[in-house]
Design a protein around this motif. Sequence first.
Motif, PDB file in Angstrom:
ATOM      1  N   GLU A  11      -0.579  -9.520  18.343  1.00 28.96           N
ATOM      2  CA  GLU A  11      -1.484  -9.348  17.202  1.00 28.96           C
ATOM      3  C   GLU A  11      -2.885  -9.846  17.544  1.00 28.96           C
ATOM      4  O   GLU A  11      -3.874  -9.172  17.258  1.00 28.96           O
ATOM      5  CB  GLU A  11      -0.947 -10.090  15.978  1.00 28.96           C
ATOM      6  CG  GLU A  11      -1.861  -9.962  14.774  1.00 28.96           C
ATOM      7  CD  GLU A  11      -1.378 -10.741  13.568  1.00 28.96           C
ATOM      8  OE1 GLU A  11      -1.777 -10.375  12.458  1.00 28.96           O
ATOM      9  OE2 GLU A  11      -0.628 -11.734  13.728  1.00 28.96           O
ATOM     10  N   TRP A  91      -8.979  -0.714  11.477  1.00 29.46           N
ATOM     11  CA  TRP A  91      -7.855  -1.472  12.047  1.00 29.46           C
ATOM     12  C   TRP A  91      -6.712  -0.540  12.429  1.00 29.46           C
ATOM     13  O   TRP A  91      -6.075  -0.720  13.456  1.00 29.46           O
ATOM     14  CB  TRP A  91      -7.339  -2.529  11.063  1.00 29.46           C
ATOM     15  CG  TRP A  91      -8.260  -3.680  10.862  1.00 29.46           C
ATOM     16  CD1 TRP A  91      -8.823  -4.075   9.680  1.00 29.46           C
ATOM     17  CD2 TRP A  91      -8.738  -4.616  11.834  1.00 29.46           C
ATOM     18  NE1 TRP A  91      -9.614  -5.179   9.868  1.00 29.46           N
ATOM     19  CE2 TRP A  91      -9.580  -5.539  11.183  1.00 29.46           C
ATOM     20  CE3 TRP A  91      -8.540  -4.763  13.211  1.00 29.46           C
ATOM     21  CZ2 TRP A  91     -10.213  -6.575  11.843  1.00 29.46           C
ATOM     22  CZ3 TRP A  91      -9.177  -5.803  13.873  1.00 29.46           C
ATOM     23  CH2 TRP A  91     -10.001  -6.697  13.182  1.00 29.46           C
ATOM     24  N   VAL A 107      -4.749  -3.518  -1.105  1.00 35.12           N
ATOM     25  CA  VAL A 107      -5.054  -4.603  -0.171  1.00 35.12           C
ATOM     26  C   VAL A 107      -4.107  -5.754  -0.488  1.00 35.12           C
ATOM     27  O   VAL A 107      -4.050  -6.231  -1.631  1.00 35.12           O
ATOM     28  CB  VAL A 107      -6.528  -5.068  -0.287  1.00 35.12           C
ATOM     29  CG1 VAL A 107      -6.823  -6.143   0.750  1.00 35.12           C
ATOM     30  CG2 VAL A 107      -7.480  -3.887  -0.140  1.00 35.12           C
ATOM     31  N   GLN A 108      -3.387  -6.194   0.521  1.00 36.11           N
ATOM     32  CA  GLN A 108      -2.448  -7.298   0.336  1.00 36.11           C
ATOM     33  C   GLN A 108      -3.191  -8.618   0.093  1.00 36.11           C
ATOM     34  O   GLN A 108      -4.362  -8.757   0.437  1.00 36.11           O
ATOM     35  CB  GLN A 108      -1.536  -7.425   1.563  1.00 36.11           C
ATOM     36  CG  GLN A 108      -0.641  -6.219   1.796  1.00 36.11           C
ATOM     37  CD  GLN A 108       0.268  -5.945   0.619  1.00 36.11           C
ATOM     38  OE1 GLN A 108       0.933  -6.830   0.108  1.00 36.11           O
ATOM     39  NE2 GLN A 108       0.269  -4.694   0.172  1.00 36.11           N
ATOM     40  N   HIS A 110      -4.906 -11.989   0.419  1.00 33.36           N
ATOM     41  CA  HIS A 110      -5.617 -12.662   1.504  1.00 33.36           C
ATOM     42  C   HIS A 110      -5.789 -11.778   2.747  1.00 33.36           C
ATOM     43  O   HIS A 110      -5.814 -12.275   3.876  1.00 33.36           O
ATOM     44  CB  HIS A 110      -4.946 -13.991   1.863  1.00 33.36           C
ATOM     45  CG  HIS A 110      -4.871 -14.926   0.704  1.00 33.36           C
ATOM     46  ND1 HIS A 110      -5.963 -15.621   0.251  1.00 33.36           N
ATOM     47  CD2 HIS A 110      -3.861 -15.246  -0.129  1.00 33.36           C
ATOM     48  CE1 HIS A 110      -5.619 -16.343  -0.802  1.00 33.36           C
ATOM     49  NE2 HIS A 110      -4.344 -16.126  -1.057  1.00 33.36           N
ATOM     50  N   GLU A 111      -5.936 -10.485   2.543  1.00 34.39           N
ATOM     51  CA  GLU A 111      -6.171  -9.561   3.647  1.00 34.39           C
ATOM     52  C   GLU A 111      -7.409  -8.726   3.371  1.00 34.39           C
ATOM     53  O   GLU A 111      -8.003  -8.807   2.303  1.00 34.39           O
ATOM     54  CB  GLU A 111      -4.946  -8.665   3.874  1.00 34.39           C
ATOM     55  CG  GLU A 111      -3.767  -9.454   4.420  1.00 34.39           C
ATOM     56  CD  GLU A 111      -2.652  -8.575   4.967  1.00 34.39           C
ATOM     57  OE1 GLU A 111      -2.822  -7.348   5.031  1.00 34.39           O
ATOM     58  OE2 GLU A 111      -1.621  -9.136   5.331  1.00 34.39           O
TER      59      GLU A 111
END
Length: 120
Positions: A11, A91, A107-108, A110-111
């Motif tokens: 990652e 991304w 949007v998840q 904290h992303e």
Amino acid sequence: AGNDIIGMSEETVSILTATEVVAINKDTLGKQGVRVSPANTSGAEVWARQMSDKSTVVGLLNRGEAACSVTVTWDIISMPPDAKATVRDLWQKKDLGVVTGKFTSPVQSHEVVLVRITPQ
């Protein structure tokens, strides 16, 4: 990045070698990204940076504790509201299609979803 190169996770390597994302920082226009939409009650913010090729890179940020949808409207990134534009996820490295007037993405928590919006 302060990482042990030998021990970096896949990652981390993918983040540090994302050429389309790295290119944002190297753009010759040199404009800084700015928050164009302050956080709403769910914690969603929109950040934007104009690029030398007339596109705009937009970060759809979710500071909240739950997933939410975040929308960028063309008026807040200085595009005509009826303009058509190609949206590319930087991304995911994929085109998301041609849209008019706004773009919305889940949007998840904290992303961030990072897209390039290019007028047609």
